[in-house]
Design an enzyme around this catalytic site. Structure first.
Site, PDB file in Angstrom:
ATOM      1  N   TYR A   1       6.249  31.471  11.844  1.00 57.72           N
ATOM      2  CA  TYR A   1       7.513  30.734  11.957  1.00 57.72           C
ATOM      3  C   TYR A   1       8.675  31.482  11.305  1.00 57.72           C
ATOM      4  O   TYR A   1       9.823  31.304  11.697  1.00 57.72           O
ATOM      5  CB  TYR A   1       7.393  29.362  11.275  1.00 57.72           C
ATOM      6  CG  TYR A   1       6.938  28.238  12.163  1.00 57.72           C
ATOM      7  CD1 TYR A   1       5.814  28.358  12.972  1.00 57.72           C
ATOM      8  CD2 TYR A   1       7.626  27.026  12.183  1.00 57.72           C
ATOM      9  CE1 TYR A   1       5.380  27.307  13.764  1.00 57.72           C
ATOM     10  CE2 TYR A   1       7.207  25.971  12.973  1.00 57.72           C
ATOM     11  CZ  TYR A   1       6.085  26.120  13.755  1.00 57.72           C
ATOM     12  OH  TYR A   1       5.674  25.079  14.541  1.00 57.72           O
TER      13      TYR A   1
ATOM     14  N   LYS B   1      -8.138  32.681  12.160  1.00 60.40           N
ATOM     15  CA  LYS B   1      -8.583  33.415  13.350  1.00 60.40           C
ATOM     16  C   LYS B   1      -9.001  34.799  12.862  1.00 60.40           C
ATOM     17  O   LYS B   1      -8.445  35.832  13.273  1.00 60.40           O
ATOM     18  CB  LYS B   1      -7.435  33.465  14.387  1.00 60.40           C
ATOM     19  CG  LYS B   1      -7.843  33.985  15.762  1.00 60.40           C
ATOM     20  CD  LYS B   1      -8.725  33.044  16.565  1.00 60.40           C
ATOM     21  CE  LYS B   1      -9.228  33.717  17.839  1.00 60.40           C
ATOM     22  NZ  LYS B   1     -10.158  32.867  18.613  1.00 60.40           N
TER      23      LYS B   1
ATOM     24  N   ASP C   1      -9.820  27.955  17.189  1.00 60.55           N
ATOM     25  CA  ASP C   1     -10.210  27.406  18.498  1.00 60.55           C
ATOM     26  C   ASP C   1     -11.342  26.398  18.334  1.00 60.55           C
ATOM     27  O   ASP C   1     -11.318  25.301  18.890  1.00 60.55           O
ATOM     28  CB  ASP C   1     -10.558  28.522  19.496  1.00 60.55           C
ATOM     29  CG  ASP C   1     -11.516  29.568  18.949  1.00 60.55           C
ATOM     30  OD1 ASP C   1     -11.804  29.556  17.729  1.00 60.55           O
ATOM     31  OD2 ASP C   1     -11.990  30.413  19.741  1.00 60.55           O
TER      32      ASP C   1
ATOM     33  N   ASP D   1       0.657  23.249  12.747  1.00 72.55           N
ATOM     34  CA  ASP D   1       1.532  22.501  13.652  1.00 72.55           C
ATOM     35  C   ASP D   1       0.714  21.958  14.819  1.00 72.55           C
ATOM     36  O   ASP D   1       0.799  20.777  15.171  1.00 72.55           O
ATOM     37  CB  ASP D   1       2.640  23.438  14.169  1.00 72.55           C
ATOM     38  CG  ASP D   1       3.575  22.747  15.141  1.00 72.55           C
ATOM     39  OD1 ASP D   1       3.996  21.617  14.848  1.00 72.55           O
ATOM     40  OD2 ASP D   1       3.878  23.343  16.195  1.00 72.55           O
TER      41      ASP D   1
ATOM     42  N   ASP E   1      -0.840  17.790  15.498  1.00 70.95           N
ATOM     43  CA  ASP E   1      -0.569  16.949  16.673  1.00 70.95           C
ATOM     44  C   ASP E   1      -1.874  16.446  17.266  1.00 70.95           C
ATOM     45  O   ASP E   1      -1.999  15.299  17.687  1.00 70.95           O
ATOM     46  CB  ASP E   1       0.193  17.737  17.761  1.00 70.95           C
ATOM     47  CG  ASP E   1       1.711  17.575  17.646  1.00 70.95           C
ATOM     48  OD1 ASP E   1       2.201  17.455  16.510  1.00 70.95           O
ATOM     49  OD2 ASP E   1       2.393  17.564  18.690  1.00 70.95           O
TER      50      ASP E   1
END
Ligand code: IPM
Ligand code: MG
Length: 361
Positions: free
Chosen positions: A145, A196, A228, A252, A256
């Site tokens: 970000y 990751k 994942d 982020d 959600d």
């Protein structure tokens, strides 16, 4: 016992449904303050698209100054189609990101708790989600970000290319790691770090530092998961998680996903804290331009963000508990905004939901 001092709270409604949901949260805050004899000084300022319209900047200097002076900040949401065409540096979202980085609010706590009354509101089977209580600790002021360099350029082939930089230094990783281990210590003492590390060097470092920190927290059980797989496990068997810690972008996305486990993204509050415990509190959802102005948005995530604010920044845990109990009570009473309504429930507006919570207090 409440402290005998005045808490200075800055309110930033923002855009879209932000103004509607914050109005209800503010009424709840005032009601609980009266009940618990908490002295408050509220001020209001502009951020996001509304600030762009009024001043040309998504984060006016005055708003930043007020934010720095406040004991805590309550924010609604920013953004909307009206400002979609603006260049990245001038978008409403920059107001929010600027607050997070200027105030060094690196620790973002996003609890996903399923109220038993909403077990059937989730798209997942009730047995998969009932009893769900997990906490996502998202790094909020670094990672892709904020990484430099970033932008769009013409490459050697004369083609346009966009680029961002995914970067974390060890100080940034260690401080969010500590926040997560501390949070796990206060809960069920299990921490899952999401990365990751099979592809990205930055997250190999992330994983190594989490392992180093684990030596300081022998009472917390640390595990690692690729992002994942974590996304899959969140919808397959979310109750396996206690606390999850991850970087800005993965957090982020996963938050959600976790929100929908609880029935609606309109149910998830958040706290963004700096090293001193100062915080900004906001629902994890956005400004929802499609339903803005209709009075149908769910104010509960913002109302529960007020509870987090009272608990984490203002040291008023009795008042925080009271708000959460009031939310549970209105759900027991069958009040539901459109996002969580099911047959047999009483469908209410944003305002009516606020009324119900105030009455339940
Ligand atoms: C969130 C939001 C923000 C983010 C946007 C509005 C910039 O999605 O708080 O999760 O990406 O952090
Ligand atoms: Mg988000």
């Amino acid at each position: 016992m409440s402290e005998a001092r005045t808490h200075n709270v800055l309110i930033l409604p923002g855009d879209g449904i932000g103004t509607e949901i914050v109005a209800e949260a503010e009424r709840v805050l005032l009601a609980v303050a009266e009940k618990y004899d908490i002295s408050l000084q509220l001020s209001h300022a502009l951020v996001g698209g509304s600030a762009i319209d009024a001043t040309g900047s998504p984060l006016p200097e005055e708003t930043l100054t007020q934010a720095k002076a406040a004991d805590a900040i309550l924010l609604g949401a920013v953004g909307g189609h009206k400002w979609d065409g603006l260049e990245m540096a001038k978008r409403p979202e920059k107001g929010l990101l600027g607050l997070r980085s200027n105030l060094e609010l690196f620790a973002n706590l996003r609890p996903a708790i399923l109220f038993p009354q909403l077990a059937s509101a989730s798209t997942l089977k009730p047995e998969v989600v009932s009893g769900l209580d997990l906490l996502i600790v998202r790094e909020l002021t670094g990672g892709i970000y904020f990484g430099q360099p970033r932008g769009e350029r013409i490459n050697d082939q004369g083609e346009r290319e966009g680029f961002n930089t995914y970067i974390y230094n060890e100080t940034e990783i260690r401080r969010i790691g500590r926040a997560a281990f501390e949070a796990a210590r206060k809960r069920n003492k299990r921490l899952c770090s999401v990365d990751k590390a099979n592809v990205l060097e930055v997250t190999v470092l992330w994983r190594n530092i989490m392992n180093e920190l684990a030596n300081e927290y022998p009472d917390v059980e640390l595990s690692h998961m690729y992002v994942d797989n974590a996304a899959m496990q969140l919808v397959r068997a979310p109750k396996q998680f206690d606390v999850m810690v991850t970087g800005n972008m993965f957090g982020d996305i996963l938050s959600d996903c976790a929100a929908m486990l609880t029935g609606s993204i309109g149910m998830l509050p958040s706290a963004s804290l700096n090293a001193a415990g100062k915080g900004m509190y906001e629902p994890i959802h956005g400004s929802a331009p499609d339903i803005a102005g209709k009075g149908i948005a769910n104010p509960l995530a913002t109302i529960m963000s007020v509870a987090m604010m009272l608990r984490y920044s203002l040291n008023e845990s009795a008042a925080a508990d009271a708000i959460e109990a009031a939310v549970s009570k209105v759900l027991d009473q069958g009040y539901r905004t459109a996002d969580i309504v099911a047959e047999g429930d009483q469908s209410v507006s944003t305002r009516e939901m606020g009324d119900a919570v105030v009455a339940a207090l």
